[in-house]
Design a protein around this motif. Structure first.
Motif, mmCIF file in Angstrom:
data_model
loop_
_atom_site.group_PDB
_atom_site.id
_atom_site.type_symbol
_atom_site.label_atom_id
_atom_site.label_comp_id
_atom_site.label_asym_id
_atom_site.label_seq_id
_atom_site.Cartn_x
_atom_site.Cartn_y
_atom_site.Cartn_z
ATOM 1 N N CYS A 74 0.832 -1.209 0.000
ATOM 2 C CA CYS A 74 0.000 0.000 0.000
ATOM 3 C C CYS A 74 0.865 1.256 0.000
ATOM 4 C CB CYS A 74 -0.939 0.010 1.203
ATOM 5 S SG CYS A 74 -2.237 -1.243 1.116
ATOM 6 N N ILE A 75 1.933 1.250 0.792
ATOM 7 C CA ILE A 75 2.838 2.405 0.835
ATOM 8 C C ILE A 75 3.533 2.567 -0.512
ATOM 9 C CG2 ILE A 75 4.962 3.295 1.880
ATOM 10 C CD1 ILE A 75 3.938 2.013 4.531
ATOM 11 N N ALA A 106 1.059 4.114 -2.883
ATOM 12 C CA ALA A 106 0.866 5.532 -2.571
ATOM 13 C C ALA A 106 2.045 6.365 -3.058
ATOM 14 C CB ALA A 106 0.680 5.725 -1.067
ATOM 15 N N GLY A 107 3.228 5.797 -3.068
ATOM 16 C CA GLY A 107 4.409 6.506 -3.515
ATOM 17 C C GLY A 107 4.465 6.735 -5.017
#
Length: 73
Positions: free
Chosen positions: A58-59, A62-63
């Motif tokens: 998820c991170i 998002a990046g």
């Protein structure tokens, strides 16, 4: 950083870009619409642990989004 009169842009090649024909694009759009119609907001949280690999994915996702005014640092 953008300065008035000094804008330049060079598009990056996107080798993994998905190109669908009209029929496939319509089917994909309808599947996405059906999926979005099933989602809803819930403010009752599960006590089940979330695997670190899911959080990391998820991170990473998002990046990949553009930053404000599309000025990626």
């Amino acid at each position: 950083m953008y300065r008035k009169g000094e804008a330049s842009h060079q598009a990056l090649p996107l080798p993994d870009r998905v190109q669908l024909d009209e029929t496939e694009a319509e089917a994909a759009a309808l599947r996405f619409l059906a999926f979005m119609k099933r989602r809803h907001s819930v403010r009752d949280y599960s006590s089940r642990a979330v695997p670190k690999s899911v959080i990391a994915a998820c991170i990473a996702a998002a990046g990949t989004v553009p930053s404000g005014a599309n000025h990626q640092p």
